[in-house]
Design a protein around this motif. Sequence first.
Motif, mmCIF file in Angstrom:
data_model
loop_
_atom_site.group_PDB
_atom_site.id
_atom_site.type_symbol
_atom_site.label_atom_id
_atom_site.label_comp_id
_atom_site.label_asym_id
_atom_site.label_seq_id
_atom_site.Cartn_x
_atom_site.Cartn_y
_atom_site.Cartn_z
ATOM 1 N N ALA A 119 -40.760 -45.116 -34.636
ATOM 2 C CA ALA A 119 -41.648 -45.182 -33.465
ATOM 3 C C ALA A 119 -43.033 -44.643 -33.812
ATOM 4 C CB ALA A 119 -41.045 -44.408 -32.299
ATOM 5 N N PHE A 120 -43.086 -43.567 -34.582
ATOM 6 C CA PHE A 120 -44.359 -42.971 -34.990
ATOM 7 C C PHE A 120 -45.165 -43.963 -35.826
ATOM 8 C CE2 PHE A 120 -47.211 -40.620 -37.673
ATOM 9 C CZ PHE A 120 -47.679 -39.590 -36.875
ATOM 10 N N ILE A 121 -44.523 -44.548 -36.817
ATOM 11 C CA ILE A 121 -45.205 -45.492 -37.697
ATOM 12 C C ILE A 121 -45.687 -46.704 -36.902
ATOM 13 C CG2 ILE A 121 -44.858 -47.081 -39.637
ATOM 14 C CD1 ILE A 121 -42.934 -44.835 -40.763
ATOM 15 N N ALA A 122 -44.884 -47.165 -35.975
ATOM 16 C CA ALA A 122 -45.263 -48.328 -35.169
ATOM 17 C C ALA A 122 -46.541 -48.065 -34.374
ATOM 18 C CB ALA A 122 -44.122 -48.722 -34.232
ATOM 19 N N VAL A 123 -46.598 -46.964 -33.639
ATOM 20 C CA VAL A 123 -47.773 -46.705 -32.802
ATOM 21 C C VAL A 123 -48.996 -46.351 -33.648
ATOM 22 C CG1 VAL A 123 -47.445 -44.238 -32.284
ATOM 23 C CG2 VAL A 123 -48.555 -45.700 -30.615
ATOM 24 N N HIS A 124 -48.804 -45.645 -34.764
ATOM 25 C CA HIS A 124 -49.941 -45.242 -35.592
ATOM 26 C C HIS A 124 -50.458 -46.343 -36.507
ATOM 27 C CE1 HIS A 124 -48.945 -41.247 -34.109
ATOM 28 N NE2 HIS A 124 -50.182 -40.951 -34.416
ATOM 29 N N SER A 125 -49.779 -47.470 -36.544
ATOM 30 C CA SER A 125 -50.292 -48.594 -37.330
ATOM 31 C C SER A 125 -50.560 -49.830 -36.463
ATOM 32 C CB SER A 125 -49.320 -48.931 -38.468
ATOM 33 O OG SER A 125 -48.044 -49.281 -37.983
ATOM 34 N N ALA A 126 -50.453 -49.665 -35.147
ATOM 35 C CA ALA A 126 -50.680 -50.782 -34.228
ATOM 36 C C ALA A 126 -52.160 -50.872 -33.849
ATOM 37 C CB ALA A 126 -49.836 -50.602 -32.970
ATOM 38 N N PRO A 127 -52.809 -51.998 -34.117
ATOM 39 C CA PRO A 127 -54.229 -52.133 -33.771
ATOM 40 C C PRO A 127 -54.506 -51.884 -32.291
ATOM 41 C CG PRO A 127 -53.513 -53.977 -35.123
ATOM 42 C CD PRO A 127 -52.285 -53.197 -34.768
ATOM 43 N N GLU A 128 -53.607 -52.304 -31.418
ATOM 44 C CA GLU A 128 -53.852 -52.147 -29.980
ATOM 45 C C GLU A 128 -53.839 -50.690 -29.530
ATOM 46 O OE1 GLU A 128 -49.411 -53.274 -30.368
ATOM 47 O OE2 GLU A 128 -51.269 -53.719 -31.412
ATOM 48 N N ALA A 129 -53.317 -49.790 -30.335
ATOM 49 C CA ALA A 129 -53.293 -48.371 -29.979
ATOM 50 C C ALA A 129 -54.583 -47.658 -30.384
ATOM 51 C CB ALA A 129 -52.087 -47.683 -30.617
ATOM 52 N N TYR A 130 -55.525 -48.394 -30.976
ATOM 53 C CA TYR A 130 -56.770 -47.808 -31.481
ATOM 54 C C TYR A 130 -58.015 -48.530 -30.964
ATOM 55 C CZ TYR A 130 -54.257 -45.057 -34.983
ATOM 56 O OH TYR A 130 -53.454 -44.162 -35.613
ATOM 57 N N PRO A 131 -58.168 -48.725 -29.687
ATOM 58 C CA PRO A 131 -59.337 -49.496 -29.237
ATOM 59 C C PRO A 131 -60.659 -48.755 -29.408
ATOM 60 C CG PRO A 131 -58.231 -48.561 -27.356
ATOM 61 C CD PRO A 131 -57.363 -48.272 -28.564
ATOM 62 N N HIS A 132 -60.630 -47.421 -29.450
ATOM 63 C CA HIS A 132 -61.868 -46.641 -29.492
ATOM 64 C C HIS A 132 -62.195 -46.122 -30.870
ATOM 65 C CE1 HIS A 132 -61.761 -46.872 -25.171
ATOM 66 N NE2 HIS A 132 -60.546 -46.382 -25.185
ATOM 67 N N ASP A 133 -61.196 -45.978 -31.704
ATOM 68 C CA ASP A 133 -61.434 -45.414 -33.032
ATOM 69 C C ASP A 133 -60.658 -46.187 -34.091
ATOM 70 O OD1 ASP A 133 -58.963 -44.521 -32.215
ATOM 71 O OD2 ASP A 133 -59.243 -42.472 -32.850
ATOM 72 N N GLY A 134 -60.870 -47.479 -34.106
ATOM 73 C CA GLY A 134 -60.167 -48.353 -35.035
ATOM 74 C C GLY A 134 -60.399 -48.009 -36.494
ATOM 75 N N TRP A 135 -61.473 -47.307 -36.787
ATOM 76 C CA TRP A 135 -61.742 -46.922 -38.169
ATOM 77 C C TRP A 135 -60.667 -45.981 -38.705
ATOM 78 C CZ3 TRP A 135 -62.605 -41.725 -39.132
ATOM 79 C CH2 TRP A 135 -62.876 -40.933 -38.006
ATOM 80 N N SER A 136 -59.931 -45.303 -37.821
ATOM 81 C CA SER A 136 -58.897 -44.384 -38.297
ATOM 82 C C SER A 136 -57.502 -45.006 -38.233
ATOM 83 C CB SER A 136 -58.939 -43.080 -37.504
ATOM 84 O OG SER A 136 -58.611 -43.316 -36.155
ATOM 85 N N ARG A 137 -57.403 -46.271 -37.890
ATOM 86 C CA ARG A 137 -56.115 -46.956 -37.869
ATOM 87 C C ARG A 137 -55.492 -46.879 -39.249
ATOM 88 N NH1 ARG A 137 -57.566 -52.160 -36.820
ATOM 89 N NH2 ARG A 137 -58.250 -51.384 -34.816
ATOM 90 N N ARG A 138 -54.189 -46.777 -39.283
ATOM 91 C CA ARG A 138 -53.485 -46.606 -40.545
ATOM 92 C C ARG A 138 -52.578 -47.780 -40.867
ATOM 93 N NH1 ARG A 138 -54.602 -42.100 -37.980
ATOM 94 N NH2 ARG A 138 -55.201 -40.267 -39.158
ATOM 95 N N THR A 139 -52.342 -47.971 -42.146
ATOM 96 C CA THR A 139 -51.320 -48.909 -42.574
ATOM 97 C C THR A 139 -49.971 -48.242 -42.308
ATOM 98 O OG1 THR A 139 -51.157 -48.004 -44.797
ATOM 99 C CG2 THR A 139 -52.816 -49.748 -44.435
ATOM 100 N N PRO A 140 -48.885 -48.992 -42.310
ATOM 101 C CA PRO A 140 -47.575 -48.347 -42.152
ATOM 102 C C PRO A 140 -47.312 -47.266 -43.211
ATOM 103 C CG PRO A 140 -47.375 -50.687 -41.743
ATOM 104 C CD PRO A 140 -48.776 -50.459 -42.255
ATOM 105 N N GLU A 141 -47.775 -47.481 -44.419
ATOM 106 C CA GLU A 141 -47.578 -46.477 -45.470
ATOM 107 C C GLU A 141 -48.374 -45.203 -45.161
ATOM 108 O OE1 GLU A 141 -48.549 -49.709 -46.055
ATOM 109 O OE2 GLU A 141 -46.554 -50.406 -46.683
ATOM 110 N N GLN A 142 -49.609 -45.363 -44.713
ATOM 111 C CA GLN A 142 -50.426 -44.200 -44.346
ATOM 112 C C GLN A 142 -49.832 -43.481 -43.139
ATOM 113 O OE1 GLN A 142 -54.009 -46.486 -43.843
ATOM 114 N NE2 GLN A 142 -54.939 -45.631 -45.700
ATOM 115 N N ALA A 143 -49.314 -44.251 -42.185
ATOM 116 C CA ALA A 143 -48.679 -43.639 -41.009
ATOM 117 C C ALA A 143 -47.454 -42.841 -41.437
ATOM 118 C CB ALA A 143 -48.304 -44.708 -39.985
#
Length: 169
Positions: free
Chosen positions: A24-48
């Motif tokens: 669940a953590f990896i899913a939300v932290h690598s989902a583009p839709e969860a980062y509308p304001h700070d997409g620059w910090s979006r992570r790949t699944p590996e980074q998450a």
Amino acid sequence: MVEPAEIRTERLVLSRLRPADADAFIAVHSAPEAYPHDGWSRRTPEQARELFDRFLRDWATNGIGYWTIRLAGTGEVIGFGGVRHAEEDGEPVLNLAYRLWPSAWGNGYAPEMAETALCWAKRHRTERPVVIVTDTGNAPSVRVAEKLGFALHQERRRDGRPELVFRST
């Protein structure tokens, strides 16, 4: 100090991060839709996954870290957040942060969790100020910070991007 494995609010269950929460953590932290304001910090699944492992270690090292946020009525995971030990300009602080699924936005869950985290910090980590660091364009997070009585402490650039640092008063 051993912290509670779970804290309940009126609508939420905030529980210690566990290995079973990884997907669940990896899913939300690598989902583009969860980062509308700070997409620059979006992570790949590996980074998450690396972030998840670091946050698990926070609990072992510091006795506190970000929680898994579930709806009390259903047990559905809606995100992750809380406070964790950090440093700002060389000063030990508690960083208050959260990442919620868009389906949870607009229901007041972020301020409910954040207020609980702030109250916990004021009782159990009195030596550390609480900070919220957010992207300058993240108006919802700014509103949460202001609603909780945080004051704008600093405007800065990190990795070339503007951000705001709020501190608890």
